[in-house]
Design an enzyme around this catalytic site. Structure first.
Site, PDB file in Angstrom:
ATOM      1  N   LYS A   1     -23.677  48.944 -28.665  1.00 11.54           N
ATOM      2  CA  LYS A   1     -22.364  49.160 -28.028  1.00 11.54           C
ATOM      3  C   LYS A   1     -22.525  49.597 -26.571  1.00 11.54           C
ATOM      4  O   LYS A   1     -21.725  49.240 -25.714  1.00 11.54           O
ATOM      5  CB  LYS A   1     -21.541  50.191 -28.818  1.00 11.54           C
ATOM      6  CG  LYS A   1     -20.850  49.523 -30.008  1.00 11.54           C
ATOM      7  CD  LYS A   1     -20.324  50.500 -31.023  1.00 11.54           C
ATOM      8  CE  LYS A   1     -19.105  51.265 -30.600  1.00 11.54           C
ATOM      9  NZ  LYS A   1     -18.694  52.222 -31.661  1.00 11.54           N
TER      10      LYS A   1
ATOM     11  N   THR B   1      -3.404  54.307 -28.495  1.00  8.32           N
ATOM     12  CA  THR B   1      -4.640  55.080 -28.545  1.00  8.32           C
ATOM     13  C   THR B   1      -5.599  54.468 -29.572  1.00  8.32           C
ATOM     14  O   THR B   1      -5.338  53.388 -30.109  1.00  8.32           O
ATOM     15  CB  THR B   1      -4.334  56.589 -28.749  1.00  8.32           C
ATOM     16  OG1 THR B   1      -5.546  57.318 -28.647  1.00  8.32           O
ATOM     17  CG2 THR B   1      -3.649  56.909 -30.059  1.00  8.32           C
TER      18      THR B   1
ATOM     19  N   ASP C   1      -5.664  55.741 -18.323  1.00 15.36           N
ATOM     20  CA  ASP C   1      -6.793  56.654 -18.604  1.00 15.36           C
ATOM     21  C   ASP C   1      -7.674  56.806 -17.367  1.00 15.36           C
ATOM     22  O   ASP C   1      -8.269  57.866 -17.139  1.00 15.36           O
ATOM     23  CB  ASP C   1      -7.667  56.105 -19.742  1.00 15.36           C
ATOM     24  CG  ASP C   1      -6.979  56.220 -21.093  1.00 15.36           C
ATOM     25  OD1 ASP C   1      -6.212  57.171 -21.291  1.00 15.36           O
ATOM     26  OD2 ASP C   1      -7.215  55.338 -21.947  1.00 15.36           O
TER      27      ASP C   1
ATOM     28  N   THR D   1     -25.244  53.971 -31.574  1.00 13.41           N
ATOM     29  CA  THR D   1     -25.410  52.526 -31.808  1.00 13.41           C
ATOM     30  C   THR D   1     -25.658  51.885 -30.448  1.00 13.41           C
ATOM     31  O   THR D   1     -24.734  51.661 -29.669  1.00 13.41           O
ATOM     32  CB  THR D   1     -24.128  51.949 -32.450  1.00 13.41           C
ATOM     33  OG1 THR D   1     -23.755  52.780 -33.542  1.00 13.41           O
ATOM     34  CG2 THR D   1     -24.326  50.525 -32.914  1.00 13.41           C
TER      35      THR D   1
ATOM     36  N   LYS E   1      -6.634  50.107 -28.427  1.00 12.52           N
ATOM     37  CA  LYS E   1      -6.545  49.867 -26.982  1.00 12.52           C
ATOM     38  C   LYS E   1      -6.942  48.453 -26.559  1.00 12.52           C
ATOM     39  O   LYS E   1      -6.476  47.947 -25.556  1.00 12.52           O
ATOM     40  CB  LYS E   1      -7.394  50.894 -26.217  1.00 12.52           C
ATOM     41  CG  LYS E   1      -6.769  52.279 -26.258  1.00 12.52           C
ATOM     42  CD  LYS E   1      -7.544  53.291 -25.454  1.00 12.52           C
ATOM     43  CE  LYS E   1      -6.871  54.645 -25.583  1.00 12.52           C
ATOM     44  NZ  LYS E   1      -7.313  55.618 -24.619  1.00 12.52           N
TER      45      LYS E   1
ATOM     46  N   VAL F   1     -14.363  65.013 -23.247  1.00 11.74           N
ATOM     47  CA  VAL F   1     -13.091  64.298 -23.309  1.00 11.74           C
ATOM     48  C   VAL F   1     -12.173  64.965 -24.348  1.00 11.74           C
ATOM     49  O   VAL F   1     -10.953  64.915 -24.251  1.00 11.74           O
ATOM     50  CB  VAL F   1     -13.356  62.808 -23.655  1.00 11.74           C
ATOM     51  CG1 VAL F   1     -12.062  62.067 -23.938  1.00 11.74           C
ATOM     52  CG2 VAL F   1     -14.111  62.135 -22.501  1.00 11.74           C
TER      53      VAL F   1
ATOM     54  N   LEU G   1      -0.691  64.821 -29.306  1.00  9.67           N
ATOM     55  CA  LEU G   1       0.220  65.730 -28.601  1.00  9.67           C
ATOM     56  C   LEU G   1       1.098  64.973 -27.603  1.00  9.67           C
ATOM     57  O   LEU G   1       1.893  65.580 -26.887  1.00  9.67           O
ATOM     58  CB  LEU G   1      -0.579  66.823 -27.879  1.00  9.67           C
ATOM     59  CG  LEU G   1      -1.293  67.816 -28.806  1.00  9.67           C
ATOM     60  CD1 LEU G   1      -2.143  68.780 -28.000  1.00  9.67           C
ATOM     61  CD2 LEU G   1      -0.297  68.600 -29.659  1.00  9.67           C
TER      62      LEU G   1
ATOM     63  N   GLY H   1     -21.853  58.402 -25.729  1.00 13.27           N
ATOM     64  CA  GLY H   1     -20.855  57.639 -26.480  1.00 13.27           C
ATOM     65  C   GLY H   1     -20.554  56.315 -25.807  1.00 13.27           C
ATOM     66  O   GLY H   1     -20.846  56.130 -24.614  1.00 13.27           O
TER      67      GLY H   1
ATOM     68  N   VAL I   1     -12.807  55.001 -25.008  1.00 10.17           N
ATOM     69  CA  VAL I   1     -12.435  55.522 -23.684  1.00 10.17           C
ATOM     70  C   VAL I   1     -13.522  55.264 -22.623  1.00 10.17           C
ATOM     71  O   VAL I   1     -13.285  55.391 -21.425  1.00 10.17           O
ATOM     72  CB  VAL I   1     -12.089  57.041 -23.796  1.00 10.17           C
ATOM     73  CG1 VAL I   1     -13.335  57.888 -23.964  1.00 10.17           C
ATOM     74  CG2 VAL I   1     -11.275  57.511 -22.616  1.00 10.17           C
TER      75      VAL I   1
HETATM   76  P1  ATR Z   1     -14.749  53.636 -31.640  1.00 14.22           P
HETATM   77  O1  ATR Z   1     -16.253  53.709 -31.721  1.00 14.22           O
HETATM   78  O2  ATR Z   1     -14.104  53.011 -32.841  1.00 14.22           O
HETATM   79  O3  ATR Z   1     -14.225  53.111 -30.337  1.00 14.22           O
HETATM   80  P2  ATR Z   1     -14.278  56.262 -30.701  1.00 14.22           P
HETATM   81  O4  ATR Z   1     -13.676  57.468 -31.352  1.00 14.22           O
HETATM   82  O5  ATR Z   1     -13.691  55.772 -29.448  1.00 14.22           O
HETATM   83  O6  ATR Z   1     -14.247  55.132 -31.776  1.00 14.22           O
HETATM   84  O7  ATR Z   1     -15.828  56.484 -30.470  1.00 14.22           O
HETATM   85  C1  ATR Z   1     -16.589  57.285 -31.263  1.00 14.22           C
HETATM   86  C2  ATR Z   1     -17.907  57.547 -30.510  1.00 14.22           C
HETATM   87  O8  ATR Z   1     -18.525  58.688 -31.104  1.00 14.22           O
HETATM   88  C3  ATR Z   1     -18.894  56.407 -30.617  1.00 14.22           C
HETATM   89  O9  ATR Z   1     -19.639  56.334 -29.426  1.00 14.22           O
HETATM   90  C4  ATR Z   1     -19.743  56.851 -31.802  1.00 14.22           C
HETATM   91  O10 ATR Z   1     -21.028  56.298 -31.844  1.00 14.22           O
HETATM   92  P3  ATR Z   1     -21.297  54.902 -32.609  1.00 14.22           P
HETATM   93  O11 ATR Z   1     -20.903  53.845 -31.635  1.00 14.22           O
HETATM   94  O12 ATR Z   1     -22.737  54.923 -32.916  1.00 14.22           O
HETATM   95  O13 ATR Z   1     -20.424  54.913 -33.837  1.00 14.22           O
HETATM   96  C5  ATR Z   1     -19.830  58.313 -31.539  1.00 14.22           C
HETATM   97  N1  ATR Z   1     -20.185  59.075 -32.744  1.00 14.22           N
HETATM   98  C6  ATR Z   1     -19.390  59.316 -33.802  1.00 14.22           C
HETATM   99  N2  ATR Z   1     -20.067  60.057 -34.731  1.00 14.22           N
HETATM  100  C7  ATR Z   1     -21.319  60.270 -34.235  1.00 14.22           C
HETATM  101  C8  ATR Z   1     -22.478  60.956 -34.695  1.00 14.22           C
HETATM  102  N3  ATR Z   1     -22.499  61.579 -35.882  1.00 14.22           N
HETATM  103  N4  ATR Z   1     -23.587  60.973 -33.908  1.00 14.22           N
HETATM  104  C9  ATR Z   1     -23.580  60.361 -32.705  1.00 14.22           C
HETATM  105  N5  ATR Z   1     -22.515  59.689 -32.212  1.00 14.22           N
HETATM  106  C10 ATR Z   1     -21.390  59.638 -32.956  1.00 14.22           C
END
Ligand code: ATR
Length: 264
Positions: free
Chosen positions: A154, A61, A101, A151, A65, A208, A15, A125, A129
């Site tokens: 991370k 975005t 941000d 994970t 980033k 968020v 947006l 997460g 961000v």
């Molecule tokens: P990126 O990980 O590439 O920076 P993001 O959109 O900024 O992308 O982050 C996605 C977040 O949502 C991550 O923390 C991701 O967890 P992982 O690091 O384990 O991938 C989390 N996420 C996405 N799908 C998920 C799910 N089904 N269950 C739990 N966490 C999830």
């Protein structure tokens, strides 16, 4: 005519063009703002176009980033500390990366008029961000920042970056004052499979995500008697800070702006 783009992947639902073009018109600026989904190998050239004055600035975005950083001449202190850039412009003939941000998140929280200092924050997460959120929480003197990510590695990396955060396993819930959903769970109405039944009420559930306006995470929070807030204000404030860097004007965030983005 000045030219600005937001780059990301996916980018269709952004947006940012709507918001920036609204302000461009409102403040009589001769500019246009559009979106682009570049291949990773084209990012360098796109950034160089700012130096060549073919374009005037970029918003960045997910997932770029961090990836833009090697192609910049300088980072603002906030961007340096978080290794996250969402706004690029030419300053004194140097390509400078900024992170708005952080200010966006702080402004959004302050707008809620609740005591923030000394509160316990729990972040779900560890994606793009989250470094900005952790940095912002340190700035507002949170008493504790807890991170849980599917994970775990991370989240551990964020501990290496910032030191003063506590990492817990995904699925585990500790006591908190404010919980922040910074995962992508909810963007497509997914459930967040965590058990909040024992956390009590009078907390703040912050998401968020702003589209949809009320994720399942916020619905659960509300149902349990907590205050809730989506990411719309943060989004508007980060955009306003970027606008100020480019055009020297800090747009007001008013009802008209909020309405422009639909929902509430
Ligand atoms: P990126 O990980 O590439 O920076 P993001 O959109 O900024 O992308 O982050 C996605 C977040 O949502 C991550 O923390 C991701 O967890 P992982 O690091 O384990 O991938 C989390 N996420 C996405 N799908 C998920 C799910 N089904 N269950 C739990 N966490 C999830």
């Amino acid at each position: 005519m000045k030219k600005y783009f937001v780059i990301g992947n996916p980018i269709d639902h952004s947006l940012s063009p709507k918001l920036h073009n609204f302000w461009i018109k409102k403040y009589n600026i001769k500019a246009i703002y559009d979106k682009k989904k570049p291949q990773e190998e084209n990012i360098k050239d796109l950034i160089q176009d700012i130096k060549l004055e073919k374009i005037d600035g970029l918003n960045v975005t997910v997932p770029f980033k961090k990836k833009v950083i090697p192609f910049l001449d300088k980072l603002s202190p906030d961007a340096e500390k978080t290794q996250s850039v969402n706004t690029i412009l030419l300053q004194s003939n140097r390509l400078v990366g900024h992170n708005t941000d952080i200010a966006g998140f702080i402004n959004a929280l302050e707008n809620l008029n609740i005591q923030l200092e000394g509160k316990k924050f729990f972040i779900l997460g560890a994606g793009g961000v989250v470094p900005s959120i952790v940095f912002a929480l340190n700035k507002i003197k949170a008493s504790e920042v807890i991170i849980s990510n599917r994970t775990k590695q991370k989240a551990e990396n964020l501990k290496t970056q910032f030191g003063n955060v506590k990492i817990i396993d995904w699925g585990q819930i500790l006591d908190f004052d404010v919980i922040i959903n910074a995962t992508s769970l909810g963007l497509n109405n997914e459930e967040i499979n965590l058990d909040f039944s024992k956390i009590g009420n009078n907390k703040l559930f912050y998401d968020v995500i702003y589209n949809p306006i009320e994720t399942n995470f916020l619905k659960i929070g509300k149902k349990l008697g907590n205050k809730t807030e989506n990411g719309k204000l943060m989004f508007m404030h980060q955009a306003a800070e970027a606008f100020k860097l480019w055009h020297g004007i800090r747009p007001n965030i008013d009802n008209e702006t909020a309405k422009l983005l639909g929902n509430d």
